[in-house]
Motif scaffolding. Structure first.
Motif, mmCIF file in Angstrom:
data_model
loop_
_atom_site.group_PDB
_atom_site.id
_atom_site.type_symbol
_atom_site.label_atom_id
_atom_site.label_comp_id
_atom_site.label_asym_id
_atom_site.label_seq_id
_atom_site.Cartn_x
_atom_site.Cartn_y
_atom_site.Cartn_z
ATOM 1 N N ASP A 1 -6.828 4.001 -7.066
ATOM 2 C CA ASP A 1 -7.116 3.540 -5.719
ATOM 3 C C ASP A 1 -6.462 2.197 -5.415
ATOM 4 O OD1 ASP A 1 -8.627 5.742 -5.018
ATOM 5 O OD2 ASP A 1 -10.490 4.871 -5.772
ATOM 6 N N LYS B 1 -3.478 2.560 -3.299
ATOM 7 C CA LYS B 1 -3.843 3.059 -1.968
ATOM 8 C C LYS B 1 -4.458 1.967 -1.102
ATOM 9 C CE LYS B 1 -4.484 7.868 -3.254
ATOM 10 N NZ LYS B 1 -5.329 9.037 -3.199
ATOM 11 N N THR B 2 -5.165 1.012 -1.716
ATOM 12 C CA THR B 2 -5.849 -0.036 -0.966
ATOM 13 C C THR B 2 -5.069 -1.346 -0.911
ATOM 14 O OG1 THR B 2 -7.046 -0.813 -2.911
ATOM 15 C CG2 THR B 2 -8.110 0.911 -1.558
ATOM 16 N N LYS C 1 0.842 -1.195 0.000
ATOM 17 C CA LYS C 1 0.000 0.000 0.000
ATOM 18 C C LYS C 1 0.878 1.246 0.000
ATOM 19 C CE LYS C 1 -3.838 -2.054 2.519
ATOM 20 N NZ LYS C 1 -4.733 -1.927 3.677
ATOM 21 N N TYR C 2 0.413 2.215 -0.762
ATOM 22 C CA TYR C 2 1.088 3.512 -0.816
ATOM 23 C C TYR C 2 0.002 4.582 -0.778
ATOM 24 C CZ TYR C 2 4.036 7.332 -2.483
ATOM 25 O OH TYR C 2 4.704 8.528 -2.607
ATOM 26 N N SER C 3 -0.199 5.155 0.388
ATOM 27 C CA SER C 3 -1.313 6.084 0.604
ATOM 28 C C SER C 3 -1.185 7.382 -0.180
ATOM 29 C CB SER C 3 -1.456 6.391 2.095
ATOM 30 O OG SER C 3 -0.273 7.005 2.579
ATOM 31 N N GLN C 4 0.014 7.731 -0.641
ATOM 32 C CA GLN C 4 0.198 8.988 -1.356
ATOM 33 C C GLN C 4 0.171 8.830 -2.881
ATOM 34 O OE1 GLN C 4 3.495 8.949 0.860
ATOM 35 N NE2 GLN C 4 2.853 10.341 2.450
#
Length: 172
Positions: free
Chosen positions: A88, A91-92, A80-83
């Protein structure tokens, strides 16, 4: 609080004096972070998540709960890489796309100490050569140079990096 701490310490000392150390499963599972030097590689909030352990990024895989043995048989971790700028899926952790080579779990040989497992995230250029592996690179995971790969496909600097260390589960 001080009294409770004293009781816990006393019980721990009594077990040690009696020669009855708790079994591996009974010990508290300690997640040891990497040394300051190794931690410098971990940048950009890239998460590497395995079942039961959680995010192993920038740490030693703990020996408790048979995690070092289990990690060698689990399927690929969730990344996961939130930035992430768009998409998506990153991010997920439900990443899809062209797979260059299949996932192989960590498998450090016995008596070789700790091995590094690194994850490097690049932003793919919009134009350029399609990213592929050569026949030689496909033949063996360790037979190619990451720096040559980065240069060949003009990937530039990584967006995020992470790593964990583990050793063969028979070695402790």
């Amino acid at each position: 609080m001080k009294l409770l701490m004293a009781v816990i310490l006393t019980l721990g000392l009594m077990a040690m004096v009696a020669g009855q150390l708790p079994k591996n499963e009974d010990r508290m599972c300690v997640h040891q972070m990497l040394s300051q030097g190794d931690a410098l590689f971990c940048k950009g909030n890239l998460n590497v998540i395995y079942p039961e352990i959680g995010d192993v990024g920038c740490m030693y895989v703990p020996e408790c709960n048979d995690f070092r043995q289990k990690i060698s048989s689990w399927s690929q971790p969730s990344i996961k890489y939130s930035q992430a700028h768009e998409g998506d899926s990153l991010k997920t952790g439900n990443i899809s796309g062209s797979e260059l080579t299949g996932y192989q779990p960590p498998g450090p040989p016995p008596q070789t100490g700790f091995h590094r497992y690194q994850f490097i995230l690049f932003e793919q250029p919009e134009r350029g050569k399609p990213i592929t592996l050569s026949t030689k690179e496909k033949a063996k995971r360790g037979s190619w140079s990451i720096s040559d790969f980065i240069k060949h496909f003009h990937l530039g600097s990584p967006v995020a990096t992470n790593q964990f260390l583990t050793q063969n589960y028979h070695d402790f």
